[in-house]
Write an enzyme that holds these catalytic residues in place. Structure first.
Site, PDB file in Angstrom:
ATOM      1  N   ASN A 179       3.816   0.464 -11.810  1.00  0.00           N
ATOM      2  CA  ASN A 179       3.669   1.510 -10.401  1.00  0.00           C
ATOM      3  C   ASN A 179       3.263   2.681 -10.152  1.00  0.00           C
ATOM      4  OD1 ASN A 179       5.234  -1.932 -10.550  1.00  0.00           O
ATOM      5  ND2 ASN A 179       7.449  -0.376 -10.233  1.00  0.00           N
ATOM      6  N   ARG A 207      -5.493 -13.242  -4.524  1.00  0.00           N
ATOM      7  CA  ARG A 207      -5.515 -12.937  -6.491  1.00  0.00           C
ATOM      8  C   ARG A 207      -4.995 -14.674  -6.883  1.00  0.00           C
ATOM      9  NH1 ARG A 207      -4.587  -7.597  -5.891  1.00  0.00           N
ATOM     10  NH2 ARG A 207      -2.908  -6.595  -4.107  1.00  0.00           N
ATOM     11  N   ARG A 257      -6.677  -5.548  -2.631  1.00  0.00           N
ATOM     12  CA  ARG A 257      -6.835  -4.297  -3.859  1.00  0.00           C
ATOM     13  C   ARG A 257      -6.450  -4.644  -5.321  1.00  0.00           C
ATOM     14  NH1 ARG A 257      -3.343  -0.596  -1.873  1.00  0.00           N
ATOM     15  NH2 ARG A 257      -4.599   0.202   0.024  1.00  0.00           N
ATOM     16  N   HIS A 312      -4.601 -12.765   4.203  1.00  0.00           N
ATOM     17  CA  HIS A 312      -3.446 -12.237   3.760  1.00  0.00           C
ATOM     18  C   HIS A 312      -2.418 -13.644   3.163  1.00  0.00           C
ATOM     19  CE1 HIS A 312       0.578 -10.413   1.619  1.00  0.00           C
ATOM     20  NE2 HIS A 312      -0.206  -9.747   0.853  1.00  0.00           N
ATOM     21  N   TYR A 318       7.737 -13.832 -10.394  1.00  0.00           N
ATOM     22  CA  TYR A 318       7.435 -13.538  -8.670  1.00  0.00           C
ATOM     23  C   TYR A 318       7.860 -14.305  -7.633  1.00  0.00           C
ATOM     24  CZ  TYR A 318       3.185  -9.774  -9.125  1.00  0.00           C
ATOM     25  OH  TYR A 318       2.546  -9.430  -9.024  1.00  0.00           O
ATOM     26  N   ARG A 358      13.092  -5.289  -0.997  1.00  0.00           N
ATOM     27  CA  ARG A 358      12.621  -4.661  -2.039  1.00  0.00           C
ATOM     28  C   ARG A 358      12.059  -3.350  -2.876  1.00  0.00           C
ATOM     29  NH1 ARG A 358       8.059  -5.052  -5.571  1.00  0.00           N
ATOM     30  NH2 ARG A 358       6.925  -6.299  -4.053  1.00  0.00           N
ATOM     31  N   HIS A 396       9.462 -11.301  -4.041  1.00  0.00           N
ATOM     32  CA  HIS A 396       8.376 -11.166  -3.248  1.00  0.00           C
ATOM     33  C   HIS A 396       8.182 -12.334  -2.029  1.00  0.00           C
ATOM     34  CE1 HIS A 396       4.268 -11.791  -3.074  1.00  0.00           C
ATOM     35  NE2 HIS A 396       3.902 -10.719  -3.238  1.00  0.00           N
TER      36      HIS A 396
END
Length: 688
Positions: free
Chosen positions: A45, A375, A405, A435, A468, A564, A592
């Site tokens: 992170n 992703r 990213r 997204h 997640y 979160r 998530h």
């Protein structure tokens, strides 16, 4: 009250989130190896923080200084460096504590000076067999351009080659992408001991094997270091260049993007530190961190399962959704056509989605499939299904987000592979990242086209679906599927006007609808009607939406937040946010999913969304939130939210001081929300 007291800087709030991860490494109720893995998560992170958040702040400082503006960003930079330094010191202490605890459990992570003769011989053989072919020293000469050569966030050993009064320098890349970072050593007596060594220390031990015969030297000394680069892009969208070509170029640019952090072993000689700083063009705005002997702790995320079973989390087998296993359904389409299905990962298995897309790839009734990928897993079965569907004559459209990213390179690979298979691949418009988590399957049934849609909060990724928490809504409800079809049309033609009656779609209507729904709660509170707002988000930093929540609180609307990560909103400010309660949960799964709940005068509205409350998600990305129209599914989400807010084990308060205080249990029963949710979902999936 001054404006600066109404908001927490998002960078500091992000660091506070990562400190919650560090709390998990310190939590002795967690199994030992899981605590070690939390150190890896913290480190990973922090790497991303420097690549993105810190790099953005650095750019702001440079721009503001050129414009002669104030020093707020520089002051924030100092706060960040102070907070990171304090957390890193805690990290080092925890690591040493965990090493001792591992030793008490007969697990020994030893260094090159602790090897037995037998282990030394074994290591030299291992080096020659598996490691030597990946090692090429980089000699540091006056014309060596380290910014060009060094890889982002890789650990290197900076080596002193000493001959008399002369010192030469070289760098060795630690190839942890090719060879395991953790290597099991032959056990010594007593046999129950489990010795391991880090790849870094194998190289330290084998320095002679690397340099002997090429250099004359009296001594070799090695010190670890790594560099983090700015991960942002500087894309110039030329009309004649394809986005994929531009993205490939920007990936090359990332390899030579400016460093923003330089971490080095604390006892590295000053002369070597200065050589590296100069060669890496480290400026006064960059973070320079003297650290321990090891870097890239992110590899500790994959710390191996060794020792007793109680040193890792007790497995929670993923659950099948009982509706898909009913005998009357020939396939997944029959089940979804009968009623909407809601999956909640990682409690439910992701296999249901994979199987539905597999069935769609060869089902003669399926005419077309549209899906967007952001992703996906390394060996993605979803990509395979899309290729098989194209080979089987289906009309397949895959929207590939090249600007995801840290996944850009993988997505370029998938786009090329899909195109070669005959899939129609399209990309997002420049400046409009996609997204949303959607697919749409069109199927011919009894002479008519019936559509099946997926709207989710997380990626189509088999790996992250095990780690997640995320929702998948599968529906054949035409009210929703028709609008998902419009979203895909909007993606292909982003500048044509489009309207939605049910879906909340960024950047089309999300901000307007969210403002309207908050304002409705304010009006209901003022009229004495039931009111309330409950949000589950990863990040809450958009000031317009934060201000709307402040207005709701000031009007008596109860606001419950579960955030979160970053949260700019400050709860419990007198007269401003007295009615806002904010908590955060960090546990074995990464929270998530995004859920928006509005009391709506007693007729609750519940939305599942891909969008956090960040300006980029609301105004500059294509995001989709869907209402839950089925009362059963709505109640299921409300039950899960209630369990989360009842957590007395892993919940922390979000407050002005960024204290990360645990929510006190008091006289309430012990509730660890993630385990309680598993039990709740398991109870729902029992045969009738």
């Amino acid at each position: 009250m001054g404006q600066e007291k109404l908001y927490i800087e998002k960078e500091l709030s992000w660091l506070s989130f990562n400190e919650r991860v560090l709390q998990e490494a310190a939590d002795k109720s967690n199994p030992l190896i899981e605590r070690m893995r939390f150190l890896g998560i913290y480190s990973n992170n922090l790497d991303e923080f420097y690549k993105v958040r810190f790099a953005e702040l650095k750019r702001r400082i440079i721009i503001s200084e050129e414009q002669g503006s104030n020093s707020h960003s520089r002051h924030l930079l100092g706060k960040i460096q102070s907070r990171v330094l304090k957390a890193d010191q805690e990290f080092d202490g925890l690591y040493n504590e965990l090493l001792l605890e591992m030793a008490r459990n007969q697990i020994f992570l030893i260094n090159e000076r602790q090897l037995s003769v037998n282990q030394q011989n074994w290591l030299r053989h291992y080096f020659k067999q598996y490691l030597r072919q990946h090692i090429t020293p980089i000699l540091i000469n006056p014309d060596t351009d380290l910014v060009q050569f060094l890889k982002d966030d890789y650990t290197y050993l900076a080596v002193e080659i000493i001959r008399g009064d002369t010192i030469r320098y070289a760098l060795l890349e630690i190839p942890s992408d090719k060879v395991p970072r953790f290597v099991n050593l032959p056990p010594e007596a007593p046999r129950r001991r489990k010795p391991m060594i880090l790849l870094d220390n194998i190289l330290r031990y084998c320095l002679d094997d690397i340099f002997k015969g090429f250099f004359d030297y009296d001594a070799l000394n090695a010190y670890s270091m790594k560099m983090t680069r700015d991960a942002e892009y500087d894309l110039v969208h030329e009309m004649e260049a394809s986005l994929m070509e531009l993205m490939s170029s920007s990936l090359k640019q990332r390899l030579t993007a400016e460093p923003v952090r330089f971490v080095y072993q604390r006892d590295m000689p000053n002369a070597l530190v200065e050589v590296l700083r100069e060669k890496l063009t480290i400026s006064r705005y960059d973070s320079i961190v003297p650290g321990g002997r090891y870097h890239n702790f992110k590899d500790f995320i994959n710390f191996p399962n060794v020792g007793k079973a109680n040193l890792v989390n007790k497995p929670l087998p993923r659950l099948r959704h009982i509706w898909f296993d009913k005998a009357q359904f020939r396939n997944g389409f029959d089940a979804i056509r009968e009623r909407d299905v809601l999956l909640y990962y990682p409690y439910h298995t992701f296999e249901h989605v994979l199987e539905l897309l597999r069935q769609a790839s060869f089902d003669p009734s399926v005419l077309a499939i549209k899906i967007n990928i952001y992703r996906v897993a390394k060996d993605s079965r979803i990509i395979d299904s899309m290729i098989h569907a194209a080979h089987n004559g289906k009309k397949v459209t895959v929207v590939v987000e090249l600007q995801a990213r840290f996944d850009e390179e993988a997505n370029i690979h998938w786009a090329k592979r899909l195109t070669e298979a005959g899939v129609h691949v399209i990309f997002s418009a420049p400046g409009l990242k996609i997204h949303a988590k959607l697919f749409l399957i069109s199927r011919k049934e009894n002479g008519e086209v019936v559509r099946y849609a997926h709207i989710g909060t997380g990626n189509f990724n088999e790996k992250t679906a095990r780690l997640y928490t995320d929702y998948s809504l599968l529906t054949a409800d035409a009210r929703i599927t028709n609008e998902v079809r419009r979203v895909f049309n909007f993606i292909e033609n982003p500048y044509r006007p489009v309207t939605f009656d049910y879906l909340m779609v960024s950047p089309q209507n999300s901000r307007r609808l969210l403002y309207e729904m908050v304002d409705r709660e304010i009006a209901n509170a003022q009229q004495g009607l039931p009111s309330g707002i409950t949000l589950k988000l990863n990040n809450l930093v958009d000031k317009g939406l934060v201000d709307r929540l402040y207005a709701a609180s000031s009007s008596g609307v109860p606001v419950n937040l579960l955030v979160r990560g970053m949260c700019s909103l400050i709860p419990n400010l007198e007269g401003i946010s007295d009615n806002i309660r904010a908590i955060s949960i960090v546990d074995r799964y990464l929270e998530h999913d995004r859920v928006y709940i509005f009391e709506n005068g007693g007729d609750k509205k519940v939305y599942l969304s891909s969008a956090d409350w960040m300006t980029r998600n609301i105004d500059y990305r294509i995001e989709v939130a869907t209402p839950l129209l089925d009362p059963r599914l709505k109640q299921r989400v409300l039950d899960i939210i209630d369990i989360l807010f009842s957590d007395t084990v892993k919940a922390r308060y979000i407050d002005k001081e960024l204290s990360n205080r645990y929510v006190p249990r008091g006289n309430r029963r012990k509730v660890r929300a993630q385990l309680a949710i598993y039990d709740y979902i398991k109870s729902l999936e029992q045969p009738e």
